[in-house]
Design an enzyme around this catalytic site. Sequence first.
Site, PDB file in Angstrom:
ATOM      1  N   HIS A   1       0.844  -1.185  -0.111  1.00 17.95           N
ATOM      2  CA  HIS A   1       0.096  -0.073   0.104  1.00 17.95           C
ATOM      3  C   HIS A   1       0.840   1.208   0.283  1.00 17.95           C
ATOM      4  O   HIS A   1       1.908   1.121   0.801  1.00 17.95           O
ATOM      5  CB  HIS A   1      -0.866  -0.100   1.222  1.00 17.95           C
ATOM      6  CG  HIS A   1      -1.907  -1.153   1.351  1.00 17.95           C
ATOM      7  ND1 HIS A   1      -1.984  -1.590   2.694  1.00 17.95           N
ATOM      8  CD2 HIS A   1      -2.674  -1.995   0.327  1.00 17.95           C
ATOM      9  CE1 HIS A   1      -3.104  -2.811   2.353  1.00 17.95           C
ATOM     10  NE2 HIS A   1      -3.220  -2.738   1.110  1.00 17.95           N
TER      11      HIS A   1
ATOM     12  N   GLU B   1      -3.324  -3.474  -4.659  1.00 13.40           N
ATOM     13  CA  GLU B   1      -4.514  -3.716  -5.176  1.00 13.40           C
ATOM     14  C   GLU B   1      -5.060  -1.946  -5.026  1.00 13.40           C
ATOM     15  O   GLU B   1      -6.003  -1.806  -4.149  1.00 13.40           O
ATOM     16  CB  GLU B   1      -5.658  -4.498  -4.231  1.00 13.40           C
ATOM     17  CG  GLU B   1      -5.016  -4.951  -2.976  1.00 13.40           C
ATOM     18  CD  GLU B   1      -5.104  -3.918  -1.709  1.00 13.40           C
ATOM     19  OE1 GLU B   1      -5.786  -3.181  -2.019  1.00 13.40           O
ATOM     20  OE2 GLU B   1      -4.691  -4.114  -0.612  1.00 13.40           O
TER      21      GLU B   1
END
Length: 336
Positions: A251, A289
């Site tokens: 992230h 993601e």
Amino acid sequence: MPFDAATPTCAPRWRSLQADEGDCRLSLTLEGRPLISLRLVPGETLEAHLQQICPERPEQALWAACYWLLSRDPACQRLAWHLPQPIPQAVASGLLLPDQAPGRYLCERTLFWQLPQPWLGESLAGVYPQQMQLSNGKRHPRRAPKPRGEVYRRFDARLGAWVSLRTLEIGQDLERFNRWQNNPRVEQFWQEGGSLEQHREYLTKLEQDPHTLTLIGCFDDEPFAYFEAYWAKEDRIAPFYPADDYDRGIHMLVGEETHRGPHKVASWLSALVHYLFLDDPRTQRVVAEPRADNGKMIGYMHDQCFHCEKEFDFPHKRAALMILGRERFFERCKLV
């Protein structure tokens, strides 16, 4: 160009490697002391004929010359060395590969950038032994204890700056993290705006989670970004693709406006992925993601050789599954 004058197990120092070079020669000096001299023969593979080398640290001298030649030409995939005497340490480490011709050795870009030193410095602890365990119904390897302090440092010749990663320290970084998360641009994608106490609780939870490592990204030791590196096998992403035991996920958050832009992303994203592949040689993929509508970040990731496997639905967002394999990274990413 900075180079480590100490032992190979130390982090790169703030010292200078100087070059005197032409089309057919290269001489490197370290703080005024001769390190290595080469005669170069250009061709499909650049041929490097050793003329002089520092006898006290021959492997480091070879490493420095490989680094210089590969960094100045990101398209160069291979160097051919001609050595009057073998240097066993360079062969044992993978820096040089013996060729069929006597006295000729190859340095492959894809192997060079997988050498853990000097990028990892003192954080390198070797490969942690594998023992499978169950946690929250998921079977995965036991994870090594988390490092503390600086874990990665590299001089980026494109920026003329050091890019480094260190672990987040709540006492030192809480206010900075809080400011970054409450930036409207960041909150749009992270949705983690809140108070100092909320963020202290958030970071404390991650600090106690063995599957997540929180990192601060720095340019010339100035913090500019926050990263979370996680083991995919025991993460929420695992049900959405066939996660391997040592896949790592990321992230990413750039908090400082002055360090935004594609040239900065190329530097820190390649550094982050490089660190994760070096941290454990069993890691074969790095995944992410981002929100499927975050076209800018997805574009930056494509530029760094990620590919979009598919889109899928988390409870809180529509996500793009971005994957970068080890082989593809070391073959195609232009580390300098």
